[in-house]
Design a protein around this motif. Structure first.
Motif, PDB file in Angstrom:
ATOM      1  N   ALA B 198       0.831  -1.203   0.000  1.00 28.02           N
ATOM      2  CA  ALA B 198       0.000   0.000   0.000  1.00 28.02           C
ATOM      3  C   ALA B 198       0.870   1.260   0.000  1.00 28.02           C
ATOM      4  O   ALA B 198       0.595   2.231  -0.689  1.00 28.02           O
ATOM      5  CB  ALA B 198      -0.922  -0.016   1.207  1.00 28.02           C
ATOM      6  N   ASN B 200       3.811   1.496  -1.235  1.00 29.25           N
ATOM      7  CA  ASN B 200       4.369   1.580  -2.575  1.00 29.25           C
ATOM      8  C   ASN B 200       3.431   2.333  -3.512  1.00 29.25           C
ATOM      9  O   ASN B 200       3.861   3.117  -4.354  1.00 29.25           O
ATOM     10  CB  ASN B 200       4.536   0.155  -3.107  1.00 29.25           C
ATOM     11  N   MET B 201       2.173   2.073  -3.354  1.00 36.27           N
ATOM     12  CA  MET B 201       1.186   2.720  -4.203  1.00 36.27           C
ATOM     13  C   MET B 201       1.135   4.223  -3.959  1.00 36.27           C
ATOM     14  O   MET B 201       0.979   5.014  -4.877  1.00 36.27           O
ATOM     15  CB  MET B 201      -0.168   2.091  -3.910  1.00 36.27           C
ATOM     16  N   MET B 202       1.248   4.593  -2.703  1.00 35.00           N
ATOM     17  CA  MET B 202       1.280   6.019  -2.380  1.00 35.00           C
ATOM     18  C   MET B 202       2.493   6.687  -3.008  1.00 35.00           C
ATOM     19  O   MET B 202       2.417   7.793  -3.535  1.00 35.00           O
ATOM     20  CB  MET B 202       1.410   6.200  -0.864  1.00 35.00           C
ATOM     21  N   ASP B 204       4.301   5.729  -5.569  1.00 33.62           N
ATOM     22  CA  ASP B 204       4.158   5.789  -7.009  1.00 33.62           C
ATOM     23  C   ASP B 204       3.343   7.020  -7.396  1.00 33.62           C
ATOM     24  O   ASP B 204       3.663   7.729  -8.343  1.00 33.62           O
ATOM     25  CB  ASP B 204       3.459   4.524  -7.494  1.00 33.62           C
ATOM     26  N   TYR B 205       2.328   7.263  -6.639  1.00 33.25           N
ATOM     27  CA  TYR B 205       1.444   8.393  -6.892  1.00 33.25           C
ATOM     28  C   TYR B 205       2.171   9.720  -6.683  1.00 33.25           C
ATOM     29  O   TYR B 205       2.166  10.597  -7.542  1.00 33.25           O
ATOM     30  CB  TYR B 205       0.256   8.269  -5.943  1.00 33.25           C
TER      31      TYR B 205
END
Ligand code: SF4
Ligand SMILES: [Zn+2]
Ligand SMILES: [Zn+2]
Lengths: 339, 411
Positions: B198, B200-202, B204-205
């Motif tokens: 999760a 990682n997703m932040m 990336d954003y």
């Protein structure tokens, strides 16, 4: 207390489950003691996991009890069965939800994910659909589930986010619910694993003789680059070894990587047998494709770090991942470093 | 470096430190690590009951660097990561000017390629001649560098943490790292419980990685319909940047970047319409189709402008150690300074995190400094002419700990 038993049999994770079980004096030990309808139905459900058969349908109250009992049995069969079970049940959920109206989807989302989810009705210019339902979900819940979907469409950048909430269409919400349910089952099973009843032992012993065994050991002996796989691949391999499901990109990248480090098709296939949705013929076909033995007869190369990042598969570590653009560079780097 | 000339300053600092300045949330659940001055070793897996004990430990050992774990553990003192039993991990972001392009790097940074031997100035990740990533870099952190870092911090906090993620002002702690940038700690339980996928997703954003590479594909799939400025969050910021770029460009510019004259004429004819559409809730990005490959450039630029360069490893790795606020950075002698959101505007790291204010020293330069003006403490220095100079002790320590100079006389 009144609740809809039929609804609960479709969605056995609803809050009313507890009341139902209490009202019906549901006890796992009792059901395991001697043959009965619920136990038979549960065993049938579990066997159908391995045999790819569809399961027969029972009256709602039996369905609910069967579901809980089979979760309990599956949890004692180990993580490979848990993953497969979760995979199938969650797929069933999204099929059911596609037939539901927004009221029901909303109710289920609030029960399964968070009561903080909101519904927003929007006017559109389209005369055929004058209003459009969107859902606002707390961002941390979204991250928890979307992070496992591994497709760039789920990237936060392509969504509207505001004050800790992300806006989702109803189709997106349903897909997130499927993942949430998958994780819910896994968590529940892991909790149930801790609950011991003596009656479970003979049953598990009996079942494991009848059910195909999912091999787990094989891979350890074959590691060529022991300890130096780049972290992205190390995580994929360990997820696979635990019988977890990988995203499409995850499957593809790992197969290409294994080819690159010298695995034969058979060896790669062997590892992929751990997948909860494994189908030998399909997997073999795909692996042979990646290996360049089919189709264009061109082997696929391992995706770049960038592509892996975009699929949320990159978990860089220092210093191996510093300044590299490709996972295979990691191998070279780490190997050089050891000389 | 002559340790005996610098160590007493650190000793004095830790001796006089007020334990109240060491108020770390769940201090007793964290691993501490100290970098020993003399042996040049990291001593790990230390744990302290409270800030008073921590202060005593620090003043007894006089470390060069002090770190603590971003995670809390059941048994922080055990040497094995598995055995420590992790409880939760704070969300921490690291903005390090090393990873960010600044125009001033042209003046004060240089690199030498280990592969082909060529060299150059400025900011780069790989050799401009052969593309090799193995470079020896010489870099300096100037006043402007840290101004850029500060504006990145503001972008991170205001656009992403506050506006998008709904994190509250009092849940954000900013820390000047004492050298090249800032750490942003988020003290919010919901975000502490996110797993690394999760997180990682932040990241990336915030870094705009997926957006940069897939926005055009995504648009194509959506038939070039996406949200505009009147929506919120990222789509809105992105539309705003793209509009900005369009408004700034005249016919001439567009032709210059390689769009054909006919296409530019067409575009100009519908310019008003494009602007209107971008300003709405749903925008029509169809005009990008007509400018072909140049659209990629326009989008990349817009995305870079709204993204923040953070070091993802700090955020994702839950075994990370991070510099302790109110310790001294052992390579600069500056205080690792905690700040509130409202302090940031007026904060000048080279003035406000100076600790040792009394006394002077004479220094010998041993490594070439860039020929620039440098504001440090309350004064302005010309770095090119500091050899044999008498300078305030803080600057002497800064240059000595950084291996630019040696103190040869304390005055
Ligand atoms: S940087 Fe590359 S090698 Fe390292 S984890 Fe990410 S994708 Fe894998
Ligand atoms: Zn070179
Ligand atoms: Zn600079």
């Amino acid at each position: 207390m009144s609740f809809d038993v039929y609804e609960l049999s479709k969605y056995p994770f609803l809050d009313s489950l507890k009341d139902f079980l209490r009202l019906n004096d549901f006890k796992i030990e009792d059901l395991l003691k001697q043959p009965n309808e619920v136990l038979n139905a549960a065993i049938e459900k579990i066997k159908s996991l391995a045999e790819k058969k569809s399961e027969s349908v029972y009256p709602p109250d039996i369905e609910i009890k069967r579901f809980v009992l089979s979760m309990y049995i599956v949890s004692h069969l180990g993580s490979f069965y848990i993953e497969r079970f979760a995979e199938r049940e969650s797929k069933k959920l999204s099929k059911l939800l596609k037939e539901e109206d927004s009221e029901e989807i909303f109710k289920i989302a609030r029960s399964l994910i968070s009561a903080r989810i909101r519904r927003i009705e929007r006017r559109t210019k389209d005369p055929k659909f004058p209003t459009l339902m969107t859902y606002a979900m707390p961002i941390k819940d979204y991250l928890k589930y979307a992070a496992y979907l591994g497709d760039y469409n789920w990237s936060l950048a392509f969504h509207e986010i505001k004050g800790g909430e992300i806006l989702l269409t109803s189709r997106e919400l349903v897909r997130i619910l499927e993942e949430a349910y998958r994780q819910w089952i896994i968590i529940k099973c892991n909790e149930m694993r801790e609950i011991y009843t003596p009656e479970i032992d003979p049953l598990v012993e009996h079942l494991s003789k009848e059910l195909p065994l999912f091999r787990t050991r094989k891979f350890d002996e074959k590691v060529v680059y022991k300890g130096v796989d780049p972290p992205c691949m190390r995580i994929l391999i360990s997820d696979l070894k635990q019988g977890k499901k990988l995203s499409h990109m995850g499957n593809f990248s790992l197969a290409a990587y294994l080819r690159a480090i010298g695995y034969s098709v058979e060896e790669t296939l062997e590892l992929f047998k751990n997948l909860p949705d494994f189908k030998e013929s399909v997997a073999r076909y795909q692996i042979e494709h990646i290996y360049g033995l089919r189709g264009a007869r061109k082997a696929y190369s391992v995706p770049s770090c960038l592509t892996l990042k975009a699929a949320n598969l990159c978990f860089p570590e220092s210093p191996g991942c510093d300044n590299i653009k490709h996972p295979l560079q990691y191998l070279r780097k780490v190997k050089d470093g050891r000389k | 470096m002559d340790v005996s000339k610098v160590l007493p300053f650190f000793r004095l600092y830790y001796k006089n430190l007020n334990p109240e300045d060491l108020s770390i949330p769940q201090l007793d659940r964290r691993e501490f690590a100290l970098w020993d001055f003399l042996s040049n070793n990291m001593i790990r897996h230390l744990a302290f009951k409270n800030s008073v004990e921590l202060k005593e430990g620090l003043s007894k050992r006089t470390p060069r660097h002090v770190y603590y774990s971003v995670s809390t553990y059941e048994y922080p003192f055990l040497p094995d990561m598995e055995m420590k039993k992790m409880i939760s991990t704070n969300l921490v972001f690291d903005i390090d000017i090393d990873h960010v392009y600044t125009p001033c790097k042209e003046i004060h940074d240089s690199w030498l390629c280990r592969n082909c031997g060529n060299s150059g100035s400025g900011f780069t990740d790989s050799c401009k001649f052969c593309g090799s990533p193995s470079l020896d870099k010489l870099s300096f952190v100037c006043n402007e560098c840290l101004e850029v870092a500060k504006s990145e911090v503001l972008k991170l906090i205001e656009d992403f943490l506050f506006a998008d993620f709904g994190i509250k002002e009092d849940e954000v702690k900013i820390v000047f790292s004492g050298n090249r940038g800032y750490h942003v700690h988020v003290e919010n339980e919901e975000f502490s419980n996110l797993d690394s996928k999760a997180r990682n997703m932040m990241i990336d954003y915030i870094k705009g990685i997926t957006a940069r590479h897939y926005f055009l594909d995504f648009l194509k799939k959506q038939k070039y319909k996406f949200k505009g400025i009147a929506s919120s969050g990222y789509p809105s910021r992105l539309a705003e940047k793209i509009l900005e770029e369009l408004l700034a460009a005249n016919e001439h510019d567009l032709i210059k970047i390689g769009i054909s004259e006919i296409k530019v004429k067409d575009l100009m004819a519908i310019k008003e319409k494009i602007i209107q559409s971008l300003q709405g809730y749903s925008a029509d990005y169809g005009f990008l189709r007509s400018i072909g490959s140049k659209s990629k450039e326009i989008i990349t630029k817009a995305i870079s402008d709204i993204s923040v360069e953070i070091d993802e490893r700090v955020t994702v790795d839950n075994h990370r150690l991070i510099r302790m606020p109110n310790s001294i950075h052992g390579k600069t002698g500056l205080r690792v300074t905690p700040l509130g959101y409202n302090d940031l505007d007026n904060f000048d790291p080279f003035r406000d995190s100076v600790v040792f204010k009394e006394g002077y020293a004479r220094i010998k330069i041993k490594r070439k400094l860039p020929s620039i003006k440098f504001f440090f403490g309350d004064n302005e220095f010309f770095l090119g002419s500091l050899n044999e100079a008498k300078v305030p002790i803080a600057l002497a320590l800064y240059l000595t700990l950084n291996e630019y100079a040696d103190i040869y006389e304390l005055l």
